[in-house]
Design a protein around this motif. Structure first.
Motif, short mmCIF file in Angstrom:
data_model
loop_
_atom_site.label_atom_id
_atom_site.label_comp_id
_atom_site.label_asym_id
_atom_site.label_seq_id
_atom_site.Cartn_x
_atom_site.Cartn_y
_atom_site.Cartn_z
N ARG A 93 0.84 -1.19 0.00
CA ARG A 93 0.00 0.00 0.00
C ARG A 93 0.88 1.25 0.00
O ARG A 93 1.93 1.27 0.64
N THR A 94 0.46 2.28 -0.70
CA THR A 94 1.23 3.53 -0.78
C THR A 94 1.56 4.02 0.62
O THR A 94 0.67 4.13 1.47
N THR A 151 -5.13 -6.03 -11.79
CA THR A 151 -5.69 -4.77 -11.29
C THR A 151 -6.45 -5.01 -9.98
O THR A 151 -6.40 -4.20 -9.06
N ALA A 155 -5.66 -3.50 -6.32
CA ALA A 155 -6.75 -2.76 -5.66
C ALA A 155 -7.00 -3.27 -4.25
O ALA A 155 -7.32 -2.50 -3.34
N ALA A 158 -4.38 -1.64 -2.15
CA ALA A 158 -4.68 -0.21 -2.00
C ALA A 158 -5.80 0.02 -0.98
O ALA A 158 -5.78 0.98 -0.22
N HIS A 174 1.65 1.20 -12.77
CA HIS A 174 0.60 2.17 -13.07
C HIS A 174 -0.69 1.95 -12.28
O HIS A 174 -1.74 2.45 -12.63
N ALA A 175 -0.56 1.19 -11.17
CA ALA A 175 -1.75 0.98 -10.32
C ALA A 175 -1.83 2.07 -9.26
O ALA A 175 -0.81 2.50 -8.71
N ALA A 176 -3.04 2.53 -8.99
CA ALA A 176 -3.24 3.59 -7.99
C ALA A 176 -3.22 3.00 -6.59
O ALA A 176 -3.71 1.90 -6.35
N GLY A 177 -2.62 3.74 -5.66
CA GLY A 177 -2.69 3.36 -4.25
C GLY A 177 -1.70 2.32 -3.79
O GLY A 177 -1.77 1.85 -2.65
N ASP A 179 2.65 0.97 -3.90
CA ASP A 179 4.05 1.24 -4.21
C ASP A 179 4.73 -0.07 -4.59
O ASP A 179 4.34 -1.15 -4.12
N SER A 227 7.27 1.54 -18.24
CA SER A 227 6.21 0.79 -17.55
C SER A 227 6.77 -0.43 -16.81
O SER A 227 6.02 -1.25 -16.30
#
Length: 240
Positions: A93-94, A151, A155, A158, A174-177, A179, A227
């Motif tokens: 998680r970020t 993905t 998720a 995240a 390139h995934a949000a939330g 690291d 990427s």
């Protein structure tokens, strides 16, 4: 104007999303994109979508998944090309501390301490759950959450529903939330090749060929590297 319908899996998506607008601008060809898993079960795999007639001209997926499509006569013979390859890494998680996963023992201990590890139900996750985790002797000792796609695995991390995810590095970048904590050790690494091919029965063969040529051209190599993948074909042909 010609339109190419593409079905793509997650691994190559980061580079692809950056490259497609450039291709459309320079070629005058429109690209419509759908997505699906390279392998696995369920209605959203690329194979399942092709089987039920989802309009498709080009597929981009793992070489393993493409092999299954070729065996099922879904691919126009001789059109398959390898685009890039990528290893498997760990996502946290970020902002969370990044575990050291660079040795086999470190990776194993991290997994054993983890409440839930998320993996995709596609090529890399199939390998992790059927090959690597049993080989490390931890398959029965860890709680693995399998999501249909990478993905979904990212998720879960995240959202805090899994402590870490193991999936292709390019799907972490390139995934949000999440690291990127690092790639797993070379001696247990799984290098996946992502490939493109024209679907049998496509009515846009020439436009499809041009898209694949663009994705294998030197102009595409930088986006592929960014990427987290290694381009395989840059420098072959002029990409025109």
């Amino acid at each position: 104007m010609a339109q190419v319908n593409v079905l793509i899996s997650g691994g190559f998506s980061g580079a692809y999303e950056e490259l497609v607008p450039r291709f459309e601008r320079t070629s005058g060809i429109k690209v419509a994109t759908g997505s699906g898993a390279s392998q696995g079960t369920g209605p959203q795999t690329i194979a399942a979508q092709l089987a039920r007639g989802v309009p498709s001209d080009v597929v981009i997926l793992s070489r393993e998944g493409l092999g299954e499509l070729i065996a099922a006569n879904r691919i126009l013979a001789g059109t398959d090309v390898d685009l890039a390859r990528v290893g498997v890494g760990v996502a946290v998680r970020t902002g969370a501390p990044k575990p050291d996963v660079s040795t086999v023992e470190d990776f194993k201990q991290i997994l054993l301490k983890t409440k839930t590890v998320a993996v995709p139900g596609s090529t890399s996750g199939i390998w992790l759950t059927t090959e690597l985790f049993p080989r490390l002797g931890i398959a029965e000792r860890i709680n693995v959450a399998v999501t249909p796609r990478g993905t979904g695995a990212a998720a879960m991390v995240a959202a805090g529903d899994a402590d870490l995810a193991v999936l292709p590095t390019s799907e972490i970048m390139h995934a949000a939330g999440v690291d990127f904590a690092g790639n797993i050790a070379p001696e247990i690494q799984f290098i996946q090749t992502f490939s493109a091919a024209i679907v049998a029965g496509s009515s846009e063969i020439e436009a499809s060929r041009r898209l694949i040529e663009f994705l294998t051209s030197p102009r595409a190599a930088e986006a592929i590297r960014k990427s987290g993948m290694e381009p395989l074909t840059a420098g072959h042909g002029d990409g025109g």
